[in-house]
Design a protein around this motif. Structure first.
Motif, PDB file in Angstrom:
ATOM      1  N   SER A 157       0.899  -0.907  -0.191  1.00 36.17           N
ATOM      2  CA  SER A 157      -0.434  -0.836   0.713  1.00 36.17           C
ATOM      3  C   SER A 157       0.214   1.272   0.039  1.00 36.17           C
ATOM      4  N   GLY A 158       1.867   1.158   0.723  1.00 35.74           N
ATOM      5  CA  GLY A 158       3.095   2.400   0.494  1.00 35.74           C
ATOM      6  C   GLY A 158       3.037   2.738   1.866  1.00 35.74           C
ATOM      7  N   LEU A 159       2.275   2.826   2.450  1.00 33.73           N
ATOM      8  CA  LEU A 159       2.003   3.506   4.520  1.00 33.73           C
ATOM      9  C   LEU A 159       2.832   3.256   4.874  1.00 33.73           C
ATOM     10  N   GLY A 160       3.875   1.831   4.289  1.00 31.61           N
ATOM     11  CA  GLY A 160       4.983   1.494   5.561  1.00 31.61           C
ATOM     12  C   GLY A 160       5.714   2.645   5.068  1.00 31.61           C
ATOM     13  N   PHE A 161       6.164   3.511   4.323  1.00 30.00           N
ATOM     14  CA  PHE A 161       6.962   4.335   4.272  1.00 30.00           C
ATOM     15  C   PHE A 161       7.092   5.803   4.439  1.00 30.00           C
ATOM     16  N   LEU A 162       5.391   5.849   5.488  1.00 35.89           N
ATOM     17  CA  LEU A 162       5.079   6.807   5.906  1.00 35.89           C
ATOM     18  C   LEU A 162       6.294   6.757   7.670  1.00 35.89           C
ATOM     19  N   MET A 163       6.757   5.665   7.876  1.00 40.12           N
ATOM     20  CA  MET A 163       7.555   5.359   8.673  1.00 40.12           C
ATOM     21  C   MET A 163       8.857   6.251   8.892  1.00 40.12           C
ATOM     22  N   LEU A 164       9.645   6.853   7.406  1.00 39.21           N
ATOM     23  CA  LEU A 164      10.477   7.049   6.821  1.00 39.21           C
ATOM     24  C   LEU A 164      10.549   8.690   7.497  1.00 39.21           C
ATOM     25  N   PRO A 165       9.794   9.561   7.418  1.00 39.51           N
ATOM     26  CA  PRO A 165       9.877  10.350   7.894  1.00 39.51           C
ATOM     27  C   PRO A 165       9.511  10.840  10.672  1.00 39.51           C
ATOM     28  N   THR A 166       9.169   9.728   9.997  1.00 34.75           N
ATOM     29  CA  THR A 166       8.922  10.123  11.662  1.00 34.75           C
ATOM     30  C   THR A 166       9.663   8.877  12.807  1.00 34.75           C
ATOM     31  N   VAL A 191      14.392  13.068  19.282  1.00 35.69           N
ATOM     32  CA  VAL A 191      15.945  13.086  20.390  1.00 35.69           C
ATOM     33  C   VAL A 191      16.633  12.435  19.894  1.00 35.69           C
ATOM     34  N   ALA A 192      17.912  12.448  20.842  1.00 30.39           N
ATOM     35  CA  ALA A 192      18.977  12.266  20.496  1.00 30.39           C
ATOM     36  C   ALA A 192      19.755  11.222  20.951  1.00 30.39           C
ATOM     37  N   GLY A 193      20.869   9.914  20.506  1.00 34.15           N
ATOM     38  CA  GLY A 193      21.270   9.494  20.970  1.00 34.15           C
ATOM     39  C   GLY A 193      20.374   8.248  20.362  1.00 34.15           C
ATOM     40  N   GLN A 194      20.855   7.346  21.420  1.00 33.19           N
ATOM     41  CA  GLN A 194      19.787   6.192  21.297  1.00 33.19           C
ATOM     42  C   GLN A 194      18.408   5.755  21.445  1.00 33.19           C
ATOM     43  N   LEU A 195      17.467   6.930  22.231  1.00 27.52           N
ATOM     44  CA  LEU A 195      16.322   7.094  21.914  1.00 27.52           C
ATOM     45  C   LEU A 195      16.382   6.841  20.283  1.00 27.52           C
ATOM     46  N   ALA A 196      16.396   7.736  19.090  1.00 26.80           N
ATOM     47  CA  ALA A 196      16.346   7.622  17.696  1.00 26.80           C
ATOM     48  C   ALA A 196      17.028   6.138  17.372  1.00 26.80           C
ATOM     49  N   LEU A 197      18.102   5.553  17.574  1.00 23.35           N
ATOM     50  CA  LEU A 197      18.213   4.464  17.093  1.00 23.35           C
ATOM     51  C   LEU A 197      16.813   3.024  17.293  1.00 23.35           C
ATOM     52  N   LEU A 198      16.020   3.683  18.839  1.00 17.90           N
ATOM     53  CA  LEU A 198      15.049   3.060  19.235  1.00 17.90           C
ATOM     54  C   LEU A 198      14.105   2.891  18.772  1.00 17.90           C
ATOM     55  N   LEU A 199      13.739   4.420  18.185  1.00 18.54           N
ATOM     56  CA  LEU A 199      12.808   4.359  16.969  1.00 18.54           C
ATOM     57  C   LEU A 199      12.092   3.956  15.680  1.00 18.54           C
ATOM     58  N   ALA A 200      13.748   3.791  15.727  1.00 11.43           N
ATOM     59  CA  ALA A 200      14.190   2.974  14.300  1.00 11.43           C
ATOM     60  C   ALA A 200      13.952   1.849  14.446  1.00 11.43           C
ATOM     61  N   PHE A 232      16.987   2.416   9.190  1.00 11.84           N
ATOM     62  CA  PHE A 232      18.083   2.552  10.444  1.00 11.84           C
ATOM     63  C   PHE A 232      18.961   3.611   9.735  1.00 11.84           C
ATOM     64  N   ALA A 233      19.245   3.764   8.130  1.00 10.04           N
ATOM     65  CA  ALA A 233      19.639   4.791   7.841  1.00 10.04           C
ATOM     66  C   ALA A 233      19.607   5.533   8.301  1.00 10.04           C
ATOM     67  N   THR A 234      18.217   6.088   8.155  1.00  9.18           N
ATOM     68  CA  THR A 234      17.954   7.229   7.858  1.00  9.18           C
ATOM     69  C   THR A 234      17.868   8.370   9.692  1.00  9.18           C
ATOM     70  N   ALA A 235      17.762   7.002  10.551  1.00 16.59           N
ATOM     71  CA  ALA A 235      17.769   7.756  11.873  1.00 16.59           C
ATOM     72  C   ALA A 235      19.535   8.379  11.619  1.00 16.59           C
ATOM     73  N   VAL A 236      20.772   7.049  11.643  1.00 22.66           N
ATOM     74  CA  VAL A 236      21.962   7.141  11.763  1.00 22.66           C
ATOM     75  C   VAL A 236      22.210   8.809  10.682  1.00 22.66           C
ATOM     76  N   ILE A 237      21.626   8.758   9.840  1.00 21.96           N
ATOM     77  CA  ILE A 237      22.082   9.975   9.028  1.00 21.96           C
ATOM     78  C   ILE A 237      21.423  11.126   9.536  1.00 21.96           C
ATOM     79  N   PHE A 238      20.562  11.654   9.773  1.00 21.44           N
ATOM     80  CA  PHE A 238      19.478  12.464  10.095  1.00 21.44           C
ATOM     81  C   PHE A 238      20.277  12.397  11.784  1.00 21.44           C
ATOM     82  N   GLN A 239      20.954  12.172  12.531  1.00 23.16           N
ATOM     83  CA  GLN A 239      20.870  11.980  13.759  1.00 23.16           C
ATOM     84  C   GLN A 239      22.840  12.803  13.784  1.00 23.16           C
ATOM     85  N   VAL A 240      23.524  12.705  12.489  1.00 20.53           N
ATOM     86  CA  VAL A 240      24.164  13.259  12.502  1.00 20.53           C
ATOM     87  C   VAL A 240      24.141  14.763  11.893  1.00 20.53           C
TER      88      VAL A 240
END
Length: 170
Positions: free
Chosen positions: A73-82, A90-99, A135-143
């Motif tokens: 359906s494509g709705l899964g890709f809406l997880m990327l902006p989230t 939220v910084a650090g490990q919490l961002a990776l936990l969200l991913a 995970f790549a989104t989380a890391v890139i946006f953290q940096v």
């Protein structure tokens, strides 16, 4: 609105219209209710409230994705902006936990579609790719967020130094 008006008839709620309507209505109500603490207090929202809001986004998106036929359906890709927003807020490990939670949601939904409905067997690989992208989104946006915060600190330091220059000249 698109679901109610039938604009996205073949996509939104294509598998289970009732579940999609309940999930989207509950999600909308929860979003409006989450505005109450933001309006009543003058301080910025805490990490716990922001984490809860992002987590509720992921759960609601997963349920709506399941009701719409799964990953196709494509709705899964809406997880990327989230996840991107979570990595900024939220910084650090919490961002990776969200991913990680978002990846688990996507994989769980894909497995449940395969096991319970007996279809979508070809969506397991795209679900794994989406997990990697999360995970790549989380890391890139953290940096990027760390670099922006560092640049803001340098700018504030330069401003304070420039404000002290007239005092040196006197």
């Amino acid at each position: 609105i698109m679901f109610i008006t039938g604009t996205a008839k073949g996509i939104l709620g294509s598998t289970d219209k009732e579940l999609f309507f309940i999930a989207s209505s509950a999600y909308t109500l929860l979003c409006f209710m989450s505005l109450i603490p933001l309006r009543t207090t003058k301080s910025p929202p805490g990490t716990q409230l922001m984490f809860f809001m992002l987590l509720s986004d992921m759960v609601a998106l997963t349920v709506m994705m399941h009701a719409s036929g799964g990953l196709g359906s494509g709705l899964g890709f809406l997880m990327l902006p989230t996840v991107a927003a979570g990595s900024i807020i939220v910084a650090g490990q919490l961002a990776l936990l969200l991913a990680a939670i978002a990846s688990i949601c996507v994989m769980t939904e894909t497995l449940s579609t395969i096991m319970l409905l007996g279809r979508g067997k070809d969506t397991m690989f795209p679900a794994g790719i989406l997990g990697i992208l999360l995970f790549a989104t989380a890391v890139i946006f953290q940096v990027l967020t760390q670099r922006i915060r560092h640049a803001q600190e340098l700018a504030a330091q330069k401003i304070s130094e420039s404000e002290q220059l007239p005092n040196i000249n006197e």
